[in-house]
Design an enzyme around this catalytic site. Structure first.
Site, PDB file in Angstrom:
ATOM      1  N   LEU A 159     -22.497 -35.278 -25.681  1.00 13.28           N
ATOM      2  CA  LEU A 159     -21.385 -34.389 -25.997  1.00 13.28           C
ATOM      3  C   LEU A 159     -21.850 -33.054 -26.577  1.00 13.28           C
ATOM      4  CD1 LEU A 159     -18.902 -36.954 -27.593  1.00 13.28           C
ATOM      5  CD2 LEU A 159     -18.758 -35.896 -25.343  1.00 13.28           C
ATOM      6  N   ARG A 160     -23.186 -32.851 -26.632  1.00 13.90           N
ATOM      7  CA  ARG A 160     -23.663 -31.599 -27.199  1.00 13.90           C
ATOM      8  C   ARG A 160     -23.239 -30.406 -26.356  1.00 13.90           C
ATOM      9  NH1 ARG A 160     -28.926 -32.793 -28.693  1.00 13.90           N
ATOM     10  NH2 ARG A 160     -28.234 -33.240 -30.798  1.00 13.90           N
ATOM     11  N   GLY A 161     -23.088 -30.619 -25.042  1.00 14.26           N
ATOM     12  CA  GLY A 161     -22.653 -29.534 -24.175  1.00 14.26           C
ATOM     13  C   GLY A 161     -21.282 -29.023 -24.544  1.00 14.26           C
TER      14      GLY A 161
END
Length: 334
Positions: A272-274
């Site tokens: 979910l870092r994107g």
């Protein structure tokens, strides 16, 4: 002393300059990775931006650029008792740097003999509250990469030797540059960079002439050249400061969250870092433009920078990562 080349005088390279500005507005975005040809102004840009920013207030003589007396670690005996303004630090991490030079060296013998925490701070201490610049970051030794990953995740540098422990703040904007033809970057470190941009040598004759003309003018008379561009740099500085102040109040509607999630899902980006990085970059872009909330225009403007280096490789797709992001944006963010 010769001052840094003015940020506003850098010809072209708009995406690289935009990425630098966004991380200056919100360092939490996670730094910038710049891949491309040599001699395209990569190191010039980071030093120019740091010189453009207002000075940081630090405890005089502090080895870690501590902002207040309470932040000075107990081992830092060189720190004074007054606050002074210093330029935003820009520290180079050379490829051949040893672990002790990067994280700092602990004098075990003196600690045991005299009972003192004798510590020689490293590059991470000097980079605190500033920029850590790594040229040819893709050639960095693996054990140094591991150290940077730990510090980037925690914002703290911890050195433990023979039962002794030293720790200090190490929060900095990481800027890496390199040529992808000379080697790939480890996925773990690649993912730690918030934004990624590609730079190329100008192909337009007039643009190349403009680069030569400005550089020659700077080399011949730096003071006159700096004076000529001081107003433009000041405008950028004021816009960055205004954006920093406005950032907490930028409205994020559910529609923007959905756009970020759908885009990252369609791209197949891991974790979910994107989404989180895309959202932070879009917020910073909205703040820089003086907008009250995030729009699809803001998401479009930063999506390639925030996501292109997070995509899984597709051997059947010859288009570059940025082209893949742009193509999917056209389908999803209509």
């Amino acid at each position: 002393m010769k001052h840094a080349f003015p940020f506003s005088a850098i010809v072209g390279q708009s995406e690289m300059k935009s990425a630098m500005i966004l991380t200056a507005i919100d360092p939490g975005i996670g730094g910038v990775l710049v891949f491309g040809d040599r001699g395209t102004g990569k190191s010039t840009a980071v030093r120019a931006l740091a010189a453009l920013l207002p000075p940081v207030s630090v405890v005089r003589g502090s080895a870690t650029n501590a902002a207040a007396l309470d932040d000075v670690p107990d081992w830092d005996r060189g720190a004074g008792d007054e606050i002074v303004d210093v330029p935003t630090p820009v520290i180079d991490l050379p490829l051949g740097a040893t672990e002790d030079r990067v994280v700092g060296a602990l004098d075990i013998e003196r600690a045991i003999t005299h009972g003192e925490k004798a510590f020689e701070p490293g590059l991470l201490a000097r980079a605190n509250r500033g920029y850590l610049y790594i040229d040819e970051v893709n050639l960095l030794e693996d054990h140094i990469v591991d150290l940077l990953l730990d510090v980037a995740a925690s914002g703290e540098n911890v050195i433990e030797r023979e039962g002794l422990s030293i720790r200090h703040d190490a929060r900095f904007v990481l800027v890496g540059s390199g040529n992808p033809e000379e080697g790939e970057l480890r996925p773990q470190l690649l993912d730690r960079f918030g934004l990624s941009v590609e730079v190329r040598s100008p192909q337009d004759v007039e643009e190349r002439i403009d680069v030569i003309r400005r550089r020659a003018a700077y080399d011949v008379n730096p003071e006159a050249f700096l004076q000529k561009w001081r107003g433009e740099d000041l405008n950028i500085r004021n816009s960055i400061l205004a954006a920093r102040a406005a950032l907490p109040n930028i409205e994020t509607k559910d529609a923007a969250l959905r756009d970020c999630a759908e885009l990252c899902l369609a791209l197949g980006s891991d974790g979910l870092r994107g989404e989180l990085t895309l959202l932070r970059a879009a917020r910073a872009q909205a703040a820089y433009e003086g907008a009250p909330s995030i729009t699809r225009t803001h998401i479009r403007s930063v999506a390639a920078m925030a996501l292109s280096h997070r995509l899984r490789r597709d051997p059947l797709d010859e288009a570059g990562s940025s082209a893949r992001v742009s193509r999917l944006m056209a389908d999803i963010l209509v």
